[in-house]
Design an enzyme around this catalytic site. Structure first.
Site, PDB file in Angstrom:
ATOM      1  N   GLU A 130     -46.842   8.949   2.290  1.00  0.00           N
ATOM      2  CA  GLU A 130     -47.170  10.317   1.860  1.00  0.00           C
ATOM      3  C   GLU A 130     -47.566  10.340   0.387  1.00  0.00           C
ATOM      4  OE1 GLU A 130     -44.759  14.346   0.695  1.00  0.00           O
ATOM      5  OE2 GLU A 130     -43.816  12.923   2.080  1.00  0.00           O
ATOM      6  N   ASP A 141     -51.436  11.405  -0.731  1.00  0.00           N
ATOM      7  CA  ASP A 141     -51.722  12.531  -1.618  1.00  0.00           C
ATOM      8  C   ASP A 141     -52.711  12.115  -2.707  1.00  0.00           C
ATOM      9  OD1 ASP A 141     -51.079  15.253  -2.789  1.00  0.00           O
ATOM     10  OD2 ASP A 141     -50.399  13.971  -4.425  1.00  0.00           O
ATOM     11  N   ASP A 201     -46.961  16.666   5.359  1.00  0.00           N
ATOM     12  CA  ASP A 201     -46.564  15.321   4.925  1.00  0.00           C
ATOM     13  C   ASP A 201     -47.130  14.241   5.842  1.00  0.00           C
ATOM     14  OD1 ASP A 201     -45.156  16.515   2.894  1.00  0.00           O
ATOM     15  OD2 ASP A 201     -43.191  16.285   3.832  1.00  0.00           O
ATOM     16  N   GLU A 226     -50.823  13.639   5.128  1.00  0.00           N
ATOM     17  CA  GLU A 226     -51.025  12.813   3.938  1.00  0.00           C
ATOM     18  C   GLU A 226     -50.651  11.362   4.223  1.00  0.00           C
ATOM     19  OE1 GLU A 226     -48.779  14.783   0.901  1.00  0.00           O
ATOM     20  OE2 GLU A 226     -50.435  16.139   0.392  1.00  0.00           O
TER      21      GLU A 226
END
Length: 252
Positions: A52, A56, A124, A127
C-alpha cells in the site's frame, strides 16, 4: 459481497482476481500478499501494508507525470488540485469496488462481521494492487492499468473542475444540442440489499457514454454525467450540430 476465508482456495482466488482486473501475474506471491489484509496476516509485514505504501507513491507519480505531459498549460496549483481529487480514498475505493476486489480480499473476522468492506480498506487494496502490478511487470503495465481506470477521473476534473453539478451541466448541454435531456440507464448493480453499488451510463442523443459506479443511484448518475461531459469535451461543435440537425430532420 465478502468471501469467507474458506470459500475459495488461493489458486481459485488468484485466478479469479487476475481475470477480474485484466492483468496476468508472473509472481503470484505478490498478488497473494496484495490481497492479504493485516487483520488476517500472521504479522503486519506479511500483509498488504508495505505494498500500500509503495502503491500510493507509484499512483501519485503516474498521475503527476500524466498531468504534466498531457496538460502543458495547466498551472502547478491546478495540477495539485486535480491530483488530490483523483488520488484519494474515495476515488480509489470506487475503482476497487468496480473491479470487485472485495470479493478476493482476505480479511479477519472483525471485518467479515460488518455488512460490507469499509471504503478505507477498499482504497488500501487498490493501492496495494498498483504496487503489485508495478513490482511484477514494471512501469508500462501499471501505467496502462492506471490509465484505464483513473484517466476518466482526471479528464473530467480538468474539463469541469471539482465542484460542478455534472448532471445539471449535462442537462444544459443535451438540451442545447439535442433538444432533449440525457437519459440514465442502469447497467448493473452489486451487493446486498443494504449495501448495493449501482453502475449507470448516460445517454446523450443516441450516444452511450462510459458507465460509472456509485454507492447509490444519485451518485452513480452524477459520475456517469461527468464521464459523458469528459467524452463530449473532445467532440467538435460542428459534429454536434450535424448530429442535432440530422435528428431534427429525421423527426420531421
Amino acid at each position: 459481497m465478502v468471501f469467507d476465508n474458506e470459500s475459495l482456495g488461493w489458486d481459485e482466488r488468484l485466478a479469479a482476481c487476475q481475470q477480474a482486473i485484466g492483468v496476468d501475474f508472473d509472481d503470484l506471491e505478490i498478488l497473494r500478499r496484495c490481497l492479504t489484509h493485516s487483520s488476517t496476516a500472521p504479522t503486519r509485514l506479511e500483509s498488504n501494508e508495505r505494498l500500500e505504501f509503495l502503491g500510493d507513491a507509484v499512483l501519485g507519480l503516474v498521475i503527476s507525470d500524466y498531468l504534466y505531459r498531457i496538460y502543458p498549460d495547466c498551472p502547478e496549483g491546478e495540477m495539485t488540485r486535480i491530483k488530490s481529487a483523483v488520488v484519494n480514498r474515495q476515488a480509489c475505493s470506487r475503482v476497487s469496488a468496480k473491479l470487485g476486489l472485495n470479493e478476493f480480499l482476505i480479511v479477519g473476522r472483525g471485518v467479515t462481521n460488518t455488512p460490507t468492506i469499509p471504503p478505507s480498506i477498499l482504497s488500501d487494496v487498490f493501492e496495494s494492487l498498483i504496487a503489485a502490478i508495478y513490482l511484477d511487470g514494471g512501469s508500462e503495465p501499471v501505467k496502462a492499468f492506471i490509465s484505464e481506470h483513473l484517466l476518466p477521473e482526471i479528464n473530467a476534473r480538468v474539463t469541469n473542475g471539482n465542484d460542478e453539478n455534472y448532471k445539471s451541466n449535462l442537462q444544459q448541454y443535451s438540451q442545447k444540442w439535442f433538444g432533449e435531456p440525457p437519459r440514465y440507464v442502469l447497467v448493473e448493480e452489486k451487493g446486498t440489499d443494504h449495501a448495493k453499488n449501482f453502475c449507470i451510463e448516460a445517454v446523450v442523443g443516441e450516444q452511450h457514454h462510459a458507465s460509472a459506479w456509485g454507492a447509490n443511484k444519485k451518485e452513480a448518475e452524477q459520475l456517469a454525467a461527468r464521464n459523458a461531459l469528459a467524452d463530449l469535451s473532445h467532440t467538435d461543435v460542428d459534429s454536434l450540430k450535424r448530429i442535432a440537425t440530422h435528428n431534427e430532420e429525421s423527426e420531421g
